[in-house]
Design a protein around this motif. Sequence first.
Motif, short mmCIF file in Angstrom:
data_model
loop_
_atom_site.label_atom_id
_atom_site.label_comp_id
_atom_site.label_asym_id
_atom_site.label_seq_id
_atom_site.Cartn_x
_atom_site.Cartn_y
_atom_site.Cartn_z
N LEU A 94 2.79 -0.61 -21.64
CA LEU A 94 2.60 -1.25 -20.34
C LEU A 94 1.96 -0.24 -19.40
CD1 LEU A 94 3.20 -3.93 -18.84
CD2 LEU A 94 5.29 -2.87 -17.98
N LYS A 95 0.71 -0.50 -19.03
CA LYS A 95 -0.08 0.48 -18.27
C LYS A 95 0.10 0.30 -16.77
CE LYS A 95 -3.60 1.14 -21.83
NZ LYS A 95 -5.05 1.06 -22.17
N PHE A 96 -0.01 1.42 -16.04
CA PHE A 96 0.10 1.41 -14.59
C PHE A 96 -1.08 2.17 -14.00
CE2 PHE A 96 4.26 0.31 -15.90
CZ PHE A 96 4.84 -0.39 -14.86
N ASN A 97 -1.62 1.62 -12.91
CA ASN A 97 -2.71 2.26 -12.19
C ASN A 97 -2.25 2.53 -10.76
OD1 ASN A 97 -5.23 3.21 -11.35
ND2 ASN A 97 -5.97 1.13 -10.89
N LYS A 98 -1.64 3.67 -10.55
CA LYS A 98 -1.03 3.98 -9.27
C LYS A 98 -2.02 4.64 -8.32
CE LYS A 98 3.64 4.55 -11.15
NZ LYS A 98 4.79 5.48 -11.31
N GLN A 99 -2.03 4.14 -7.09
CA GLN A 99 -2.84 4.73 -6.03
C GLN A 99 -2.27 4.26 -4.70
OE1 GLN A 99 -6.74 3.24 -6.91
NE2 GLN A 99 -6.25 1.14 -6.42
N TYR A 100 -2.79 4.80 -3.59
CA TYR A 100 -2.29 4.40 -2.27
C TYR A 100 -2.92 3.06 -1.87
CZ TYR A 100 0.16 8.77 -1.57
OH TYR A 100 1.04 9.82 -1.67
N PHE A 101 -2.07 2.16 -1.35
CA PHE A 101 -2.56 0.86 -0.88
C PHE A 101 -1.70 0.39 0.29
CE2 PHE A 101 0.79 -0.19 -3.86
CZ PHE A 101 1.41 -1.30 -3.32
N SER A 102 -2.23 -0.59 1.03
CA SER A 102 -1.51 -1.14 2.18
C SER A 102 -0.53 -2.21 1.72
CB SER A 102 -2.50 -1.74 3.19
OG SER A 102 -1.79 -2.44 4.21
N PHE A 103 0.74 -1.91 1.84
CA PHE A 103 1.76 -2.87 1.42
C PHE A 103 1.77 -4.09 2.33
CE2 PHE A 103 6.07 -4.64 1.45
CZ PHE A 103 6.27 -4.86 0.09
N ASP A 104 1.61 -3.88 3.66
CA ASP A 104 1.61 -5.00 4.60
C ASP A 104 0.48 -5.98 4.32
OD1 ASP A 104 3.90 -4.56 5.95
OD2 ASP A 104 3.00 -3.83 7.80
N ASN A 105 -0.71 -5.45 4.01
CA ASN A 105 -1.84 -6.34 3.70
C ASN A 105 -1.55 -7.17 2.46
OD1 ASN A 105 -3.23 -5.36 5.88
ND2 ASN A 105 -4.62 -4.06 4.70
N LEU A 106 -1.00 -6.51 1.43
CA LEU A 106 -0.65 -7.22 0.20
C LEU A 106 0.37 -8.31 0.50
CD1 LEU A 106 -0.44 -7.55 -2.92
CD2 LEU A 106 1.32 -5.77 -2.88
N LEU A 107 1.40 -7.99 1.26
CA LEU A 107 2.47 -8.94 1.54
C LEU A 107 1.98 -10.12 2.38
CD1 LEU A 107 5.43 -9.56 1.10
CD2 LEU A 107 5.97 -8.22 3.15
#
Length: 379
Positions: free
Chosen positions: A217-230
């Motif tokens: 199970l692969k993961f691509n971690k980076q910084y992102f805006s949680f509020d925009n996603l939500l």
Amino acid sequence: MILIVDDSPENIISLKKVLEKNDFEVDTASSGEEALKKILKKSYVLIILDVQMPGMDGFEVAEAVSGYSKAKETAIIFLSAATANVNLITRGYSSGGLDYISKPVDMNILLLKVKTFYRIYEQSRALNEMQKALREEIEFRKEAERKKDEFISIASHELKTPMTSIKGYIQLLEKSLDKNDKETIRARLHKVQNQIEKLNVLIADLLDISKIESGKLKFNKQYFSFDNLLEHLIEVMQQSNPQVKIVKKGSVDGNIFGDEMRIEQVIINFITNAIKYGPDGEEIHINSEIRDNELYFSVKDFGIGMSEEHQQKIFEKFYRIEETSERFQGLGIGLYICQEIIDRHKGKIGAHSVLGEGSEFYFQIPLYSEKEEKKQPQL
């Protein structure tokens, strides 16, 4: 531990001294009655038991000990006079004794017998532990096989349901095309699309389970805006479920570190479950905030809730609540996948629920990457 039972202090002292000198732990009793009281409280590997004692003799003590489940693996060596006859020896064996030593005691023979019984005891205990482990392993194979069969049955049913619906709608579409009924065609195409989406979700979950099991199970971690996603997810979920009011509380300023697609997967699962298990027309509350350099997110519904027992098992693979399995579809793997995702983010996932009053599912993950986390001041 060894228990020496003898009414003669001299015998006890000499035996105890030799055994302790050879690194054996020793306890003593000067009568049969005292010995039985000690045997009820402690476990002994071996009892060295004098035959001729006032009050309870050695045979009576041995017969009583044989009835104690606590002492069923305890060996007994009788101490008897050299003049002991065949009848006495026979009674000793029938009373539960495993060996005899004649008085005066030859300490070398005693030590050999004690070491032999200790070795037998250790081997017996190791064998029992192996048998116990084997029984547990067999039961685990049986349970795994049962769960696998149950899962295959559930998966077959869950996959078959949307496929059957799609087939039915396509047949209806063919009839609508003959009539050139565009509105009906549009409505039925929308229903086909919904069923295809359900199928996609089921297949995606099955693929994720396979990847988790194989460690791929692969993961691509980076910084992102949680509020925009939500905000985007709430908008989409609200449009798809107009009968439920989604209330958003709190916010998370700035970016967080993680796999945006996988975090989105967890949020969608939480919201979907809250809508599924909450009554129509009720609200669900979504909360997000920063707590001690961590993102805290939760979804609360006011639906059927669940018992404490179910709360402890709800994140297990293939776990489904029996009372709701007939009313609500699902493979019992969504929350298991969510837990894997949050675990891989070094976070925590859980649920609070009251039966009949609703549930709140939550997760918390670090805001920063492990490298950046070390640079952050502790709040």
